[in-house]
Design a protein around this motif. Structure first.
Motif, PDB file in Angstrom:
ATOM      1  N   PRO A   1       0.910  -1.293   0.030  1.00 10.23           N
ATOM      2  CA  PRO A   1      -0.101  -0.089   0.041  1.00 10.23           C
ATOM      3  C   PRO A   1       0.798   1.423  -0.112  1.00 10.23           C
ATOM      4  N   LYS A   2       1.979   1.282   0.525  1.00  8.58           N
ATOM      5  CA  LYS A   2       2.839   2.441   0.739  1.00  8.58           C
ATOM      6  C   LYS A   2       3.494   2.868  -0.699  1.00  8.58           C
ATOM      7  N   ASP A   3       3.810   1.668  -1.541  1.00  5.08           N
ATOM      8  CA  ASP A   3       4.326   1.902  -2.994  1.00  5.08           C
ATOM      9  C   ASP A   3       3.160   2.609  -3.851  1.00  5.08           C
ATOM     10  N   TYR A   4       2.188   2.109  -3.501  1.00  2.00           N
ATOM     11  CA  TYR A   4       0.934   2.722  -4.368  1.00  2.00           C
ATOM     12  C   TYR A   4       0.475   3.748  -3.897  1.00  2.00           C
ATOM     13  N   GLN A   5       0.381   4.323  -2.638  1.00  4.49           N
ATOM     14  CA  GLN A   5       0.057   5.482  -2.367  1.00  4.49           C
ATOM     15  C   GLN A   5       0.903   6.599  -2.710  1.00  4.49           C
ATOM     16  N   THR A   6       2.246   6.130  -2.805  1.00  8.52           N
ATOM     17  CA  THR A   6       3.404   7.090  -3.338  1.00  8.52           C
ATOM     18  C   THR A   6       3.205   7.444  -4.724  1.00  8.52           C
ATOM     19  N   MET A   7       2.908   6.338  -5.443  1.00  6.06           N
ATOM     20  CA  MET A   7       2.831   6.592  -6.926  1.00  6.06           C
ATOM     21  C   MET A   7       1.730   7.315  -7.401  1.00  6.06           C
ATOM     22  N   SER A   8       0.309   7.066  -6.579  1.00  5.76           N
ATOM     23  CA  SER A   8      -0.874   7.659  -7.072  1.00  5.76           C
ATOM     24  C   SER A   8      -0.933   8.969  -6.604  1.00  5.76           C
ATOM     25  N   GLY A   9      -0.204   9.332  -5.681  1.00 12.80           N
ATOM     26  CA  GLY A   9      -0.300  10.758  -4.827  1.00 12.80           C
ATOM     27  C   GLY A   9       0.574  11.695  -5.461  1.00 12.80           C
ATOM     28  N   ILE A  10       1.461  11.375  -6.506  1.00 13.50           N
ATOM     29  CA  ILE A  10       2.208  12.458  -7.343  1.00 13.50           C
ATOM     30  C   ILE A  10       1.564  13.480  -8.274  1.00 13.50           C
ATOM     31  N   GLN A  11       2.171  14.667  -8.112  1.00 12.68           N
ATOM     32  CA  GLN A  11       1.187  15.651  -8.765  1.00 12.68           C
ATOM     33  C   GLN A  11       1.559  15.290 -10.531  1.00 12.68           C
ATOM     34  N   ASN A  12       0.478  15.669 -11.166  1.00 14.79           N
ATOM     35  CA  ASN A  12       0.693  15.285 -12.622  1.00 14.79           C
ATOM     36  C   ASN A  12       1.477  16.237 -13.302  1.00 14.79           C
ATOM     37  N   PRO A  13       2.748  15.808 -13.907  1.00 14.94           N
ATOM     38  CA  PRO A  13       3.604  16.673 -14.431  1.00 14.94           C
ATOM     39  C   PRO A  13       3.268  17.413 -15.953  1.00 14.94           C
ATOM     40  N   PHE A  14       2.224  16.896 -16.341  1.00 17.84           N
ATOM     41  CA  PHE A  14       1.819  17.188 -17.742  1.00 17.84           C
ATOM     42  C   PHE A  14       0.415  18.337 -17.919  1.00 17.84           C
ATOM     43  N   GLY A  15       0.310  19.151 -16.510  1.00 20.40           N
ATOM     44  CA  GLY A  15      -0.186  20.308 -17.041  1.00 20.40           C
ATOM     45  C   GLY A  15      -1.578  20.476 -15.860  1.00 20.40           C
ATOM     46  N   GLN A  16      -2.093  21.660 -15.929  1.00 21.91           N
ATOM     47  CA  GLN A  16      -3.114  22.054 -14.831  1.00 21.91           C
ATOM     48  C   GLN A  16      -4.483  22.387 -15.432  1.00 21.91           C
ATOM     49  N   GLY A  17      -4.563  22.230 -16.747  1.00 25.33           N
ATOM     50  CA  GLY A  17      -5.971  22.451 -17.398  1.00 25.33           C
ATOM     51  C   GLY A  17      -6.207  24.049 -18.159  1.00 25.33           C
ATOM     52  N   ASP A  18      -5.161  24.656 -17.969  1.00 26.78           N
ATOM     53  CA  ASP A  18      -5.213  25.983 -18.712  1.00 26.78           C
ATOM     54  C   ASP A  18      -4.362  26.156 -20.079  1.00 26.78           C
ATOM     55  N   THR A  19      -3.974  24.876 -20.460  1.00 26.99           N
ATOM     56  CA  THR A  19      -3.162  25.120 -21.818  1.00 26.99           C
ATOM     57  C   THR A  19      -3.661  25.534 -23.041  1.00 26.99           C
ATOM     58  N   ALA A  20      -4.948  25.369 -23.413  1.00 27.75           N
ATOM     59  CA  ALA A  20      -5.662  25.962 -24.548  1.00 27.75           C
ATOM     60  C   ALA A  20      -5.628  27.394 -24.498  1.00 27.75           C
ATOM     61  N   LYS A  21      -5.882  28.022 -23.399  1.00 29.51           N
ATOM     62  CA  LYS A  21      -6.051  29.428 -23.025  1.00 29.51           C
ATOM     63  C   LYS A  21      -4.582  29.992 -23.375  1.00 29.51           C
ATOM     64  N   LYS A  22      -3.741  29.407 -22.866  1.00 27.36           N
ATOM     65  CA  LYS A  22      -2.363  29.892 -23.245  1.00 27.36           C
ATOM     66  C   LYS A  22      -1.763  30.053 -24.695  1.00 27.36           C
ATOM     67  N   ILE A  23      -2.283  28.972 -25.319  1.00 21.92           N
ATOM     68  CA  ILE A  23      -2.079  28.693 -26.825  1.00 21.92           C
ATOM     69  C   ILE A  23      -2.626  29.787 -27.570  1.00 21.92           C
ATOM     70  N   VAL A  24      -4.000  29.804 -27.305  1.00 19.63           N
ATOM     71  CA  VAL A  24      -4.737  30.903 -28.152  1.00 19.63           C
ATOM     72  C   VAL A  24      -4.428  32.094 -27.878  1.00 19.63           C
ATOM     73  N   ASN A  25      -3.977  32.761 -26.487  1.00 19.21           N
ATOM     74  CA  ASN A  25      -3.700  34.101 -26.127  1.00 19.21           C
ATOM     75  C   ASN A  25      -2.197  34.082 -27.103  1.00 19.21           C
ATOM     76  N   TYR A  26      -1.412  33.329 -26.874  1.00 15.99           N
ATOM     77  CA  TYR A  26       0.148  33.564 -27.738  1.00 15.99           C
ATOM     78  C   TYR A  26      -0.306  33.653 -28.948  1.00 15.99           C
ATOM     79  N   VAL A  27      -1.039  33.010 -29.812  1.00 12.03           N
ATOM     80  CA  VAL A  27      -1.388  33.366 -31.215  1.00 12.03           C
ATOM     81  C   VAL A  27      -1.903  34.658 -31.522  1.00 12.03           C
ATOM     82  N   LYS A  28      -2.708  34.808 -30.798  1.00 19.18           N
ATOM     83  CA  LYS A  28      -3.808  36.291 -30.653  1.00 19.18           C
ATOM     84  C   LYS A  28      -2.627  37.654 -30.663  1.00 19.18           C
ATOM     85  N   MET A  29      -1.558  37.379 -29.466  1.00 16.73           N
ATOM     86  CA  MET A  29      -0.519  38.361 -29.620  1.00 16.73           C
ATOM     87  C   MET A  29       0.219  38.289 -30.719  1.00 16.73           C
TER      88      MET A  29
END
Length: 367
Positions: free
Chosen positions: A336-364
């Motif tokens: 269980p300790k190994d499982y909890q460690t692996m499942s509790g790590i923060q996702n390194p691939f983003g927080q859900g605001d990527t599309a807004k960043k991309i579109v704002n960059y292209v607009k600029m």
């Protein structure tokens, strides 16, 4: 400002949907949506899910088509659409035949290309095949590189891409995932029943072309695991490839705790992922999505273009080695300790605001 978005597979559709939806919030953007139809039925489901209506449906796929024939048809048809629409900018995503053909067609017409999910590399041109070469070629064509992580940026810098043209923005799949995961569970009664039987569920997916000769090892590992753990079941949305189906049926088709089901629509698959104990997969997208839901992933590949997940500890490469798969699954089931460690790590691939960043960059860029 006219922006054309070109895609054709289900994973591409999922990952460009947040960008298309974000562009719809900006009246100054004339959005042209090109669906090549590389995955027809599966992609249509995604478009319905995100309420996206393509401007063009190219329907490029034919039975028995080779990769060379597919690329030729894609370039011809996409080029005709570009000639008609004359966009100011073209978005492509990822690493498919559509991605390369879209970028190349825009390049021929001297239209700047923005590559979403740029900088992923294994540096082995045959793993994954042909995706690794597709993304490297697009990397030479694109003007703007929207990289999910700093590791992807480092890959691009090593290829002499100008740092000013690389934008670390996260991955749009997390935008899509969070959108869908917040919706009401729409799993079938059968799946809901399976998921409420107090067994730990391993979600299995296999589809990689380079793994076809080794799938028997993966499926034998599944057989051994279910033999050893009575409280474990496996749900396997099985790919339509007849080779995969034949091998799965031969080895695990009669196992009462391995449930072979048809491929799921994306919304259902997200809700199935949410309830899995762990995932064994050779998919690229799942390596990004599952950590966002706190689900450990064992990657049935020898290489991954998403090493950030391995380094963070949300992913573990196990390849197709039967003993290695069994060993790591047993560790996560028994410790269980190994499982909890692996499942509790923060996702390194983003927080859900990527599309807004991309579109704002292209607009600029076009101000």
């Amino acid at each position: 400002m006219k922006i054309m978005t070109i895609f054709g597979t289900r994973p591409e559709g999922i990952k460009v949907a947040p960008v298309i939806q974000e562009m719809a919030n900006h009246l100054e953007i004339d959005s042209v949506i090109v669906n090549t139809g590389q995955h027809k039925e599966m992609l249509d489901q995604v478009l319905d899910l995100f309420d996206i209506t393509p401007t063009y449906n190219l329907e490029v796929m034919k039975a028995g088509q080779s990769l060379g024939e597919l690329n030729s048809v894609l370039i011809e048809k996409i080029s005709k659409v570009i000639e008609i629409e004359q966009p100011d900018y073209v978005f492509v995503h990822g690493d498919t035949a559509t991605t390369f053909a879209g970028a190349f067609s825009a390049y021929v017409h001297q239209i700047p290309v923005g590559h979403i999910e740029a900088g992923l590399r294994t540096n082995n041109i045959y793993s994954p095949f042909p995706e690794e070469v597709n993304r490297q070629l697009v990397g030479r064509i694109a003007i703007d590189h929207f990289a999910p992580t700093n590791k992807n940026k480092e890959n691009l810098l090593k290829e002499n891409i100008d740092a000013n043209n690389i934008h670390v923005v996260g991955n749009t799949v997390i935008d899509a995932l969070l959108n869908i995961s917040e919706r009401k569970n729409n799993l079938s009664d059968k799946l809901n029943h399976l998921l409420s039987n107090n067994k730990r569920t391993i979600l299995l997916t296999t589809h990689r072309r380079e793994n076809l000769d080794d799938l028997h090892s993966v499926y034998r590992a599944i057989q051994r695991i279910t033999d050893s753990y009575e409280d474990v079941q496996v749900i396997f949305p099985i790919h339509k490839n007849p080779v995969i189906r034949e091998k799965a049926q031969e080895i695990i088709g009669e196992n009462p705790r391995v449930h072979l089901i048809d491929p799921l629509e994306y919304e259902q698959f997200v809700h199935l992922m949410k309830q899995a104990y762990l995932i064994i997969t050779d998919s690229g997208g799942i390596q990004e999505e599952a950590p966002g839901l706190g689900i450990p992933v064992l990657v049935a590949r020898d290489t991954t273009e998403r090493p950030e997940g391995v380094e963070a500890g949300t992913l573990l490469l196990v390849g197709t080695d039967e003993d290695k798969i069994v060993e790591e699954v047993e560790r996560l089931l028994s410790n269980p300790k190994d499982y909890q460690t692996m499942s509790g790590i923060q996702n390194p691939f983003g927080q859900g605001d990527t599309a807004k960043k991309i579109v704002n960059y292209v607009k600029m860029k076009f101000k």
